[in-house]
Design a protein around this motif. Structure first.
Motif, PDB file in Angstrom:
ATOM      1  N   GLU A   1       0.827  -1.197   0.000  1.00  0.00           N
ATOM      2  CA  GLU A   1       0.000   0.000   0.000  1.00  0.00           C
ATOM      3  C   GLU A   1       0.862   1.248   0.000  1.00  0.00           C
ATOM      4  O   GLU A   1       1.745   1.408   0.851  1.00  0.00           O
ATOM      5  CB  GLU A   1      -0.929   0.018   1.211  1.00  0.00           C
ATOM      6  N   PHE A   2       0.617   2.129  -0.944  1.00  0.00           N
ATOM      7  CA  PHE A   2       1.307   3.412  -1.039  1.00  0.00           C
ATOM      8  C   PHE A   2       0.559   4.431  -0.187  1.00  0.00           C
ATOM      9  O   PHE A   2      -0.631   4.672  -0.406  1.00  0.00           O
ATOM     10  CB  PHE A   2       1.347   3.862  -2.502  1.00  0.00           C
ATOM     11  N   LYS A   3       1.262   5.009   0.778  1.00  0.00           N
ATOM     12  CA  LYS A   3       0.680   6.055   1.615  1.00  0.00           C
ATOM     13  C   LYS A   3       1.541   7.300   1.465  1.00  0.00           C
ATOM     14  O   LYS A   3       2.603   7.420   2.093  1.00  0.00           O
ATOM     15  CB  LYS A   3       0.610   5.607   3.073  1.00  0.00           C
ATOM     16  N   ARG A   4       1.041   8.236   0.680  1.00  0.00           N
ATOM     17  CA  ARG A   4       1.809   9.443   0.394  1.00  0.00           C
ATOM     18  C   ARG A   4       2.070  10.249   1.663  1.00  0.00           C
ATOM     19  O   ARG A   4       3.165  10.745   1.860  1.00  0.00           O
ATOM     20  CB  ARG A   4       1.077  10.317  -0.624  1.00  0.00           C
ATOM     21  N   SER A   5       1.087  10.330   2.533  1.00  0.00           N
ATOM     22  CA  SER A   5       1.221  11.153   3.742  1.00  0.00           C
ATOM     23  C   SER A   5       2.298  10.632   4.674  1.00  0.00           C
ATOM     24  O   SER A   5       2.892  11.388   5.453  1.00  0.00           O
ATOM     25  CB  SER A   5      -0.117  11.213   4.484  1.00  0.00           C
ATOM     26  N   GLN A   6       2.559   9.339   4.584  1.00  0.00           N
ATOM     27  CA  GLN A   6       3.578   8.729   5.440  1.00  0.00           C
ATOM     28  C   GLN A   6       4.850   8.390   4.668  1.00  0.00           C
ATOM     29  O   GLN A   6       5.788   7.834   5.250  1.00  0.00           O
ATOM     30  CB  GLN A   6       3.021   7.461   6.083  1.00  0.00           C
ATOM     31  N   SER A   7       4.873   8.687   3.376  1.00  0.00           N
ATOM     32  CA  SER A   7       6.023   8.335   2.527  1.00  0.00           C
ATOM     33  C   SER A   7       6.394   6.866   2.721  1.00  0.00           C
ATOM     34  O   SER A   7       7.565   6.513   2.902  1.00  0.00           O
ATOM     35  CB  SER A   7       7.236   9.222   2.829  1.00  0.00           C
ATOM     36  N   SER A   8       5.366   6.014   2.681  1.00  0.00           N
ATOM     37  CA  SER A   8       5.614   4.605   2.934  1.00  0.00           C
ATOM     38  C   SER A   8       5.046   3.735   1.826  1.00  0.00           C
ATOM     39  O   SER A   8       4.126   4.142   1.099  1.00  0.00           O
ATOM     40  CB  SER A   8       5.015   4.187   4.276  1.00  0.00           C
ATOM     41  N   PHE A   9       5.598   2.550   1.735  1.00  0.00           N
ATOM     42  CA  PHE A   9       5.155   1.558   0.761  1.00  0.00           C
ATOM     43  C   PHE A   9       5.411   0.204   1.391  1.00  0.00           C
ATOM     44  O   PHE A   9       6.310  -0.535   1.018  1.00  0.00           O
ATOM     45  CB  PHE A   9       5.915   1.725  -0.553  1.00  0.00           C
ATOM     46  N   ASN A  10       4.593  -0.164   2.360  1.00  0.00           N
ATOM     47  CA  ASN A  10       4.800  -1.385   3.139  1.00  0.00           C
ATOM     48  C   ASN A  10       4.269  -2.609   2.411  1.00  0.00           C
ATOM     49  O   ASN A  10       3.202  -2.578   1.790  1.00  0.00           O
ATOM     50  CB  ASN A  10       4.146  -1.264   4.499  1.00  0.00           C
ATOM     51  N   LEU A  11       5.001  -3.683   2.534  1.00  0.00           N
ATOM     52  CA  LEU A  11       4.656  -4.954   1.901  1.00  0.00           C
ATOM     53  C   LEU A  11       3.937  -5.833   2.908  1.00  0.00           C
ATOM     54  O   LEU A  11       4.370  -5.946   4.064  1.00  0.00           O
ATOM     55  CB  LEU A  11       5.935  -5.643   1.415  1.00  0.00           C
ATOM     56  N   ARG A  12       2.864  -6.508   2.454  1.00  0.00           N
ATOM     57  CA  ARG A  12       2.088  -7.345   3.374  1.00  0.00           C
ATOM     58  C   ARG A  12       1.756  -8.678   2.726  1.00  0.00           C
ATOM     59  O   ARG A  12       1.668  -8.805   1.490  1.00  0.00           O
ATOM     60  CB  ARG A  12       0.788  -6.634   3.772  1.00  0.00           C
ATOM     61  N   LYS A  13       1.554  -9.645   3.604  1.00  0.00           N
ATOM     62  CA  LYS A  13       1.043 -10.939   3.171  1.00  0.00           C
ATOM     63  C   LYS A  13       0.245 -11.507   4.324  1.00  0.00           C
ATOM     64  O   LYS A  13       0.726 -11.532   5.468  1.00  0.00           O
ATOM     65  CB  LYS A  13       2.173 -11.893   2.773  1.00  0.00           C
ATOM     66  N   PRO A  14      -0.990 -11.969   4.084  1.00  0.00           N
ATOM     67  CA  PRO A  14      -1.854 -12.408   5.183  1.00  0.00           C
ATOM     68  C   PRO A  14      -1.391 -13.692   5.859  1.00  0.00           C
ATOM     69  O   PRO A  14      -1.589 -13.867   7.059  1.00  0.00           O
ATOM     70  CB  PRO A  14      -3.216 -12.607   4.514  1.00  0.00           C
ATOM     71  N   SER A  15      -0.747 -14.597   5.109  1.00  0.00           N
ATOM     72  CA  SER A  15      -0.332 -15.869   5.684  1.00  0.00           C
ATOM     73  C   SER A  15       0.980 -16.299   5.029  1.00  0.00           C
ATOM     74  O   SER A  15       1.025 -16.609   3.831  1.00  0.00           O
ATOM     75  CB  SER A  15      -1.425 -16.921   5.455  1.00  0.00           C
ATOM     76  N   VAL A  16       2.023 -16.337   5.818  1.00  0.00           N
ATOM     77  CA  VAL A  16       3.359 -16.591   5.282  1.00  0.00           C
ATOM     78  C   VAL A  16       3.614 -18.087   5.158  1.00  0.00           C
ATOM     79  O   VAL A  16       3.228 -18.884   6.019  1.00  0.00           O
ATOM     80  CB  VAL A  16       4.425 -15.948   6.204  1.00  0.00           C
ATOM     81  N   HIS A  17       4.262 -18.464   4.075  1.00  0.00           N
ATOM     82  CA  HIS A  17       4.660 -19.852   3.828  1.00  0.00           C
ATOM     83  C   HIS A  17       6.161 -19.972   4.027  1.00  0.00           C
ATOM     84  O   HIS A  17       6.908 -18.997   3.859  1.00  0.00           O
ATOM     85  CB  HIS A  17       4.256 -20.222   2.393  1.00  0.00           C
ATOM     86  N   TRP A  18       6.630 -21.175   4.355  1.00  0.00           N
ATOM     87  CA  TRP A  18       8.073 -21.355   4.592  1.00  0.00           C
ATOM     88  C   TRP A  18       8.882 -20.935   3.369  1.00  0.00           C
ATOM     89  O   TRP A  18      10.020 -20.451   3.497  1.00  0.00           O
ATOM     90  CB  TRP A  18       8.391 -22.808   4.949  1.00  0.00           C
ATOM     91  N   SER A  19       8.315 -21.079   2.173  1.00  0.00           N
ATOM     92  CA  SER A  19       9.046 -20.732   0.959  1.00  0.00           C
ATOM     93  C   SER A  19       9.208 -19.225   0.777  1.00  0.00           C
ATOM     94  O   SER A  19       9.912 -18.780  -0.142  1.00  0.00           O
ATOM     95  CB  SER A  19       8.340 -21.319  -0.265  1.00  0.00           C
TER      96      SER A  19
END
Lengths: 112, 113
Positions: free
Chosen positions: B66-84
């Motif tokens: 998600e790009f948040k201009r007000s926070q100068s952020s671009f955080n990466l997310r994943k709801p459920s992580v796999h070992w790979s």
């Protein structure tokens, strides 16, 4: 399949020797790049080339040289002037004006 | 000059847990933003990119950012992580004027079973 081929995968060099890393692409990309990767330091740009017979220095060009005689090829020479050459080297390419890099699998250079 | 900060050097999560990797950038105009992933001893692969439009972008392997201009952020997310998913993740920024991307230092993701 189109892609970038880097060779050799592993290379050992004695101090004082020059070594050349190969980078070949069959993507018909115009621009090519060399990055150096060290643990915890991310990727640092060494040289880049936007067209044949032209290239520019990146952030850490000292001790390195390149050539771009063909569109497909962008070899990197690590010279004896590079004081700390042991690193992982990545070659990448993009189409002209493009922002998305396609990377090769890298070459790991170790100086003994 | 543009810059990218990834404040977390290492992140450890359990398999099946959610994941968020942080990325902050410094750039005056609207940036082009990227997340790349690198498996050990390999090159980087593009996960996703943001150029304009919808600020929530979907990528490969179930990742989103998600790009948040007000926070100068671009955080990466994943709801459920796999070992790979265990790998090194790099955030990068470029612009229309200087299209050569600047990379963050990377975040190493460790996944526990």
């Amino acid at each position: 399949d189109g892609g970038i081929t880097q060779s050799p995968k592993y290379l050992f060099r004695k101090e004082g020797q020059n070594v050349t890393l190969s980078c070949e692409q069959n993507l018909n990309h115009d621009a090519m790049y060399w990055y150096r990767q060290d643990p915890g330091q991310g990727l640092r740009l060494i040289y880049y080339s936007q067209i044949v017979n032209d290239f520019q220095k990146g952030d850490i060009a000292e001790g390195y040289s390149v050539s771009r005689e063909k569109k497909e090829s962008f070899p990197l020479t690590v010279t004896s002037a590079q004081k700390n050459p042991t690193a992982f080297y990545l070659c990448a390419s993009t189409r002209q004006g493009g922002n998305v890099l396609t990377f090769g699998a890298g070459s790991r250079l170790t100086v003994l | 000059a543009q810059s990218v900060t990834q404040p977390d050097i290492h992140i450890t999560v359990s398999e099946g847990a959610s994941l968020e990797l942080r990325c902050n950038y410094s750039y005056g105009a609207t940036p082009y933003l990227f997340w790349y992933v690198q498996s050990p001893g390999q090159g980087l692969q593009l996960l996703l990119k943001y150029f304009s439009g919808d600020t929530l972008v979907q990528g490969i392997k179930g990742f989103e950012a998600e790009f948040k201009r007000s926070q100068s952020s671009f955080n990466l997310r994943k709801p459920s992580v796999h070992w790979s998913d265990a790998a090194e993740y790099f955030c990068a920024v470029s612009s229309g004027g200087s299209y050569i991307p600047t990379f963050g230092r990377g975040t190493s993701l460790i996944v526990h079973p």
